[in-house]
Write a protein that holds these residues in place. Structure first.
Motif, PDB file in Angstrom:
ATOM      1  N   SER A  21       0.830  -1.210   0.000  1.00 33.37           N
ATOM      2  CA  SER A  21       0.000   0.000   0.000  1.00 33.37           C
ATOM      3  C   SER A  21       0.867   1.264   0.000  1.00 33.37           C
ATOM      4  O   SER A  21       0.507   2.257  -0.645  1.00 33.37           O
ATOM      5  CB  SER A  21      -0.968   0.004   1.180  1.00 33.37           C
ATOM      6  OG  SER A  21      -0.277   0.004   2.407  1.00 33.37           O
ATOM      7  N   LEU A  22       1.994   1.239   0.669  1.00 34.07           N
ATOM      8  CA  LEU A  22       2.902   2.385   0.655  1.00 34.07           C
ATOM      9  C   LEU A  22       3.443   2.621  -0.754  1.00 34.07           C
ATOM     10  O   LEU A  22       3.472   3.761  -1.228  1.00 34.07           O
ATOM     11  CB  LEU A  22       4.060   2.172   1.635  1.00 34.07           C
ATOM     12  CG  LEU A  22       5.062   3.303   1.649  1.00 34.07           C
ATOM     13  CD1 LEU A  22       5.189   3.892   3.037  1.00 34.07           C
ATOM     14  CD2 LEU A  22       6.406   2.822   1.154  1.00 34.07           C
ATOM     15  N   THR A  23       3.830   1.555  -1.421  1.00 35.87           N
ATOM     16  CA  THR A  23       4.341   1.670  -2.789  1.00 35.87           C
ATOM     17  C   THR A  23       3.258   2.183  -3.727  1.00 35.87           C
ATOM     18  O   THR A  23       3.523   3.040  -4.582  1.00 35.87           O
ATOM     19  CB  THR A  23       4.895   0.313  -3.273  1.00 35.87           C
ATOM     20  OG1 THR A  23       5.916  -0.119  -2.363  1.00 35.87           O
ATOM     21  CG2 THR A  23       5.463   0.417  -4.674  1.00 35.87           C
ATOM     22  N   MET A  24       2.045   1.701  -3.556  1.00 39.15           N
ATOM     23  CA  MET A  24       0.937   2.164  -4.394  1.00 39.15           C
ATOM     24  C   MET A  24       0.653   3.648  -4.142  1.00 39.15           C
ATOM     25  O   MET A  24       0.424   4.405  -5.089  1.00 39.15           O
ATOM     26  CB  MET A  24      -0.305   1.314  -4.145  1.00 39.15           C
ATOM     27  CG  MET A  24      -0.150  -0.108  -4.688  1.00 39.15           C
ATOM     28  SD  MET A  24      -1.484  -1.230  -4.208  1.00 39.15           S
ATOM     29  CE  MET A  24      -2.879  -0.443  -4.973  1.00 39.15           C
ATOM     30  N   LYS A  25       0.691   4.063  -2.890  1.00 36.72           N
ATOM     31  CA  LYS A  25       0.462   5.473  -2.565  1.00 36.72           C
ATOM     32  C   LYS A  25       1.573   6.335  -3.158  1.00 36.72           C
ATOM     33  O   LYS A  25       1.306   7.392  -3.728  1.00 36.72           O
ATOM     34  CB  LYS A  25       0.383   5.675  -1.058  1.00 36.72           C
ATOM     35  CG  LYS A  25       0.074   7.112  -0.658  1.00 36.72           C
ATOM     36  CD  LYS A  25      -0.133   7.224   0.842  1.00 36.72           C
ATOM     37  CE  LYS A  25      -0.510   8.642   1.225  1.00 36.72           C
ATOM     38  NZ  LYS A  25      -0.765   8.751   2.682  1.00 36.72           N
ATOM     39  N   PHE A  26       2.812   5.871  -3.049  1.00 33.21           N
ATOM     40  CA  PHE A  26       3.937   6.600  -3.628  1.00 33.21           C
ATOM     41  C   PHE A  26       3.727   6.777  -5.133  1.00 33.21           C
ATOM     42  O   PHE A  26       3.856   7.876  -5.671  1.00 33.21           O
ATOM     43  CB  PHE A  26       5.262   5.869  -3.358  1.00 33.21           C
ATOM     44  CG  PHE A  26       6.402   6.407  -4.166  1.00 33.21           C
ATOM     45  CD1 PHE A  26       7.040   7.586  -3.791  1.00 33.21           C
ATOM     46  CD2 PHE A  26       6.822   5.769  -5.332  1.00 33.21           C
ATOM     47  CE1 PHE A  26       8.077   8.106  -4.551  1.00 33.21           C
ATOM     48  CE2 PHE A  26       7.850   6.280  -6.094  1.00 33.21           C
ATOM     49  CZ  PHE A  26       8.480   7.451  -5.700  1.00 33.21           C
TER      50      PHE A  26
END
Length: 168
Positions: free
Chosen positions: A151-156
């Protein structure tokens, strides 16, 4: 058992320095986070846990009439600060920090498992409670990073695509 005690004490001093290094990595990271409040919250929580871990290690060392190594603490803290600084130039700093934090948490997990084994082998049963508490906190943080990396990578990627500040 003098060798077992010496090995155990050295490991405790190394763990104390390792936790100081962790603080020198996390504190600069959390101060730079703007768009990832969930990461900032977790890092702040883990900073408090890490401070407690250092206190536990101090107590274990004191029970053995020993103290931490100021030189090791300073050396690893400087190294941690330099590592944290290195990621600030990366366009994907938040992602790189997550990779590094996940690796470091797993390093700490291995260190505590080894220390617990040394405590058992050397008959330092009184140390196991504190070491187990430290291990469980490191495992929880590693699990959180692992569970949130996608989810962090997707948000980034989403922030980057939208032209927003995606770095931190």
């Amino acid at each position: 058992m003098a060798d077992a005690r010496s090995i155990f004490v050295t490991g405790l001093k190394n763990a104390h320095a390792m936790e100081n290094q962790a603080l020198s990595i996390m504190k600069p990271q959390v101060s730079r986070i703007e768009n990832y409040p969930e990461v900032a919250d977790m890092l702040e929580r883990h900073i408090r846990e890490t401070e407690g871990q250092i206190e536990r290690l101090d107590a274990i060392l004191a029970s053995l009439s020993e103290s931490h190594s100021t030189m090791k603490d300073m050396a690893l803290s400087m190294g941690g600060a330099m590592a944290a600084l290195g990621h600030t130039i990366a366009p994907d700093e938040i992602v790189k920090n997550s990779f590094a934090n996940f690796a470091f948490e797993n390093y700490e997990i291995a260190a505590y498992k080894s220390l617990m084994t040394l405590a058992e082998l050397g008959g330092f049963q009184q140390a196991l409670t504190g070491l187990k508490a430290n291990l469980e906190e490191e495992q929880a943080m590693a699990h959180w990073i692992d569970s949130n990396l996608r989810s962090l990578t997707m948000k980034f990627a989403s922030l980057k695509e939208a032209g927003a500040s995606a770095k931190v």
